[in-house]
Design a protein around this motif. Structure first.
Motif, short mmCIF file in Angstrom:
data_model
loop_
_atom_site.label_atom_id
_atom_site.label_comp_id
_atom_site.label_asym_id
_atom_site.label_seq_id
_atom_site.Cartn_x
_atom_site.Cartn_y
_atom_site.Cartn_z
N ASP A 102 20.53 31.08 34.65
CA ASP A 102 21.24 30.91 33.38
C ASP A 102 22.23 32.05 33.15
OD1 ASP A 102 19.98 28.54 32.79
OD2 ASP A 102 18.45 29.46 31.49
N ASP A 103 21.83 33.28 33.48
CA ASP A 103 22.73 34.41 33.35
C ASP A 103 23.95 34.24 34.25
OD1 ASP A 103 21.22 35.68 31.43
OD2 ASP A 103 20.19 37.01 32.84
N ARG A 104 23.73 33.81 35.46
CA ARG A 104 24.85 33.60 36.40
C ARG A 104 25.76 32.48 35.92
NH1 ARG A 104 25.68 38.07 39.15
NH2 ARG A 104 23.73 38.82 39.98
N ILE A 105 25.18 31.43 35.35
CA ILE A 105 25.99 30.33 34.82
C ILE A 105 26.87 30.84 33.69
CG2 ILE A 105 25.88 28.16 33.50
CD1 ILE A 105 23.44 27.41 35.24
N LYS A 106 26.31 31.66 32.81
CA LYS A 106 27.10 32.24 31.72
C LYS A 106 28.23 33.10 32.27
CE LYS A 106 23.38 32.40 28.30
NZ LYS A 106 22.47 33.29 27.56
N GLN A 107 27.92 33.88 33.30
CA GLN A 107 28.96 34.72 33.91
C GLN A 107 30.06 33.86 34.52
OE1 GLN A 107 26.99 37.19 36.76
NE2 GLN A 107 26.25 38.65 35.24
N LEU A 108 29.67 32.80 35.21
CA LEU A 108 30.67 31.92 35.80
C LEU A 108 31.54 31.25 34.75
CD1 LEU A 108 28.64 30.22 38.68
CD2 LEU A 108 30.55 31.80 38.90
N LYS A 109 30.93 30.86 33.63
CA LYS A 109 31.70 30.24 32.56
C LYS A 109 32.69 31.23 31.97
CE LYS A 109 28.43 26.64 31.15
NZ LYS A 109 27.54 26.15 30.11
N SER A 110 32.25 32.48 31.77
CA SER A 110 33.17 33.47 31.21
C SER A 110 34.28 33.80 32.20
CB SER A 110 32.41 34.74 30.80
OG SER A 110 31.90 35.41 31.93
N VAL A 111 33.95 33.87 33.49
CA VAL A 111 34.99 34.13 34.50
C VAL A 111 35.96 32.96 34.55
CG1 VAL A 111 35.36 34.35 36.99
CG2 VAL A 111 33.62 35.73 35.87
N SER A 112 35.43 31.75 34.46
CA SER A 112 36.28 30.57 34.47
C SER A 112 37.22 30.55 33.26
CB SER A 112 35.42 29.31 34.50
OG SER A 112 36.20 28.16 34.37
N ALA A 113 36.69 30.88 32.10
CA ALA A 113 37.52 30.92 30.89
C ALA A 113 38.61 31.98 31.02
CB ALA A 113 36.65 31.18 29.66
N GLU A 114 38.25 33.13 31.56
CA GLU A 114 39.23 34.20 31.77
C GLU A 114 40.31 33.76 32.75
OE1 GLU A 114 41.15 37.88 31.46
OE2 GLU A 114 39.67 36.92 30.18
N ALA A 115 39.90 33.06 33.81
CA ALA A 115 40.86 32.56 34.80
C ALA A 115 41.81 31.55 34.15
CB ALA A 115 40.14 31.93 35.98
N GLU A 116 41.28 30.66 33.32
CA GLU A 116 42.12 29.69 32.62
C GLU A 116 43.12 30.39 31.70
OE1 GLU A 116 42.37 26.39 32.95
OE2 GLU A 116 40.87 26.43 34.55
N ARG A 117 42.65 31.44 31.01
CA ARG A 117 43.54 32.18 30.11
C ARG A 117 44.66 32.85 30.91
NH1 ARG A 117 44.70 37.11 28.24
NH2 ARG A 117 43.26 38.17 29.61
N ARG A 118 44.29 33.44 32.05
CA ARG A 118 45.30 34.10 32.87
C ARG A 118 46.28 33.11 33.47
NH1 ARG A 118 42.75 39.34 35.88
NH2 ARG A 118 41.83 40.25 34.01
N ILE A 119 45.81 31.92 33.83
CA ILE A 119 46.70 30.88 34.34
C ILE A 119 47.71 30.50 33.25
CG2 ILE A 119 46.80 28.45 35.03
CD1 ILE A 119 44.20 28.95 36.61
N GLY A 120 47.23 30.37 32.02
CA GLY A 120 48.14 30.06 30.92
C GLY A 120 49.18 31.15 30.72
N VAL A 121 48.74 32.40 30.81
CA VAL A 121 49.68 33.52 30.67
C VAL A 121 50.69 33.49 31.80
CG1 VAL A 121 49.84 36.04 30.80
CG2 VAL A 121 48.11 35.00 29.36
N LEU A 122 50.23 33.22 33.03
CA LEU A 122 51.15 33.16 34.17
C LEU A 122 52.16 32.03 34.01
CD1 LEU A 122 48.79 33.92 37.18
CD2 LEU A 122 50.62 35.34 36.28
N LYS A 123 51.73 30.89 33.48
CA LYS A 123 52.67 29.78 33.25
C LYS A 123 53.74 30.18 32.25
CE LYS A 123 49.66 25.91 34.47
NZ LYS A 123 48.93 24.74 33.97
N ARG A 124 53.31 30.87 31.18
CA ARG A 124 54.31 31.33 30.20
C ARG A 124 55.26 32.34 30.83
NH1 ARG A 124 49.87 31.13 26.52
NH2 ARG A 124 49.43 33.32 26.92
#
Length: 179
Positions: A45-67
């Motif tokens: 469960d801890d690893r799943i939470k970490q993966l979700k947070s890393v995934s969300a951070e990656a999505e945010r960075r992708i959005g920033v890169l697109k801008r």
């Protein structure tokens, strides 16, 4: 005497006693397996939470890169506009804005329509630059140890710090021990 021997023999080699001992050992094994499984599930469960947070951070960075890419494209188009303006004749762009009759004669330019002594204003193309600002500038994150130190200084318990940082409780406890 024979009767006492038979009773002790039955008590010593009784199947009920063997079954009870076996049941106790099986119960101990099941408890051990359950605690190991619970700990494994917690780690997963801890690893799943970490993966979700890393995934969300990656999505945010992708959005920033697109801008940033769209801003770079706008910058290129602006650079093309500037290059097209600078590709005009140098005489249209460079030089003084005001030429007196004296300056014209020194440069060998034929006098134009304005009378001598008056100043002529040359028209120079004006380009308005576009300003680009990021909507949400990227703020560098603090490293994990610094976050744990700050949250611990506020008196927050280790399990709450683990939830806020998206890390496992074991990792938080290890950092706290190092502090």
């Amino acid at each position: 005497m024979w009767l006492i021997f038979l009773m002790k023999f039955n008590a010593f080699f009784s199947t009920d006693k063997i079954i009870d001992e076996t049941n106790e050992k099986v119960k101990d094994l099941i408890k051990s397996i359950n605690s190991n499984a619970a700990r494994s599930i917690e780690l997963i469960d801890d690893r799943i939470k970490q993966l979700k947070s890393v995934s969300a951070e990656a999505e945010r960075r992708i959005g920033v890169l697109k801008r940033e890419l769209s801003l770079a494209e706008k910058s290129k188009s602006f650079q093309k506009k500037i290059n097209s303006v600078t590709s005009l004749k140098n005489s249209d762009i460079q030089g003084d804005l005001f030429f007196t009759e004296k300056a014209r004669t020194e440069l060998g330019i034929k006098p134009s329509s304005p009378p001598s002594g008056e100043v002529e204003l040359r028209k120079i193309p004006v380009v308005e630059p576009e300003l680009f600002m990021a909507e949400n500038p990227i703020v560098p994150e603090k490293d994990f140890k610094t976050k744990v130190r700050e949250l611990r200084a506020l008196g927050i318990p280790a399990d709450e710090i683990a939830r806020k940082t998206g890390r496992s409780i074991q990792e938080v406890k290890l950092v706290i021990e190092i502090l």
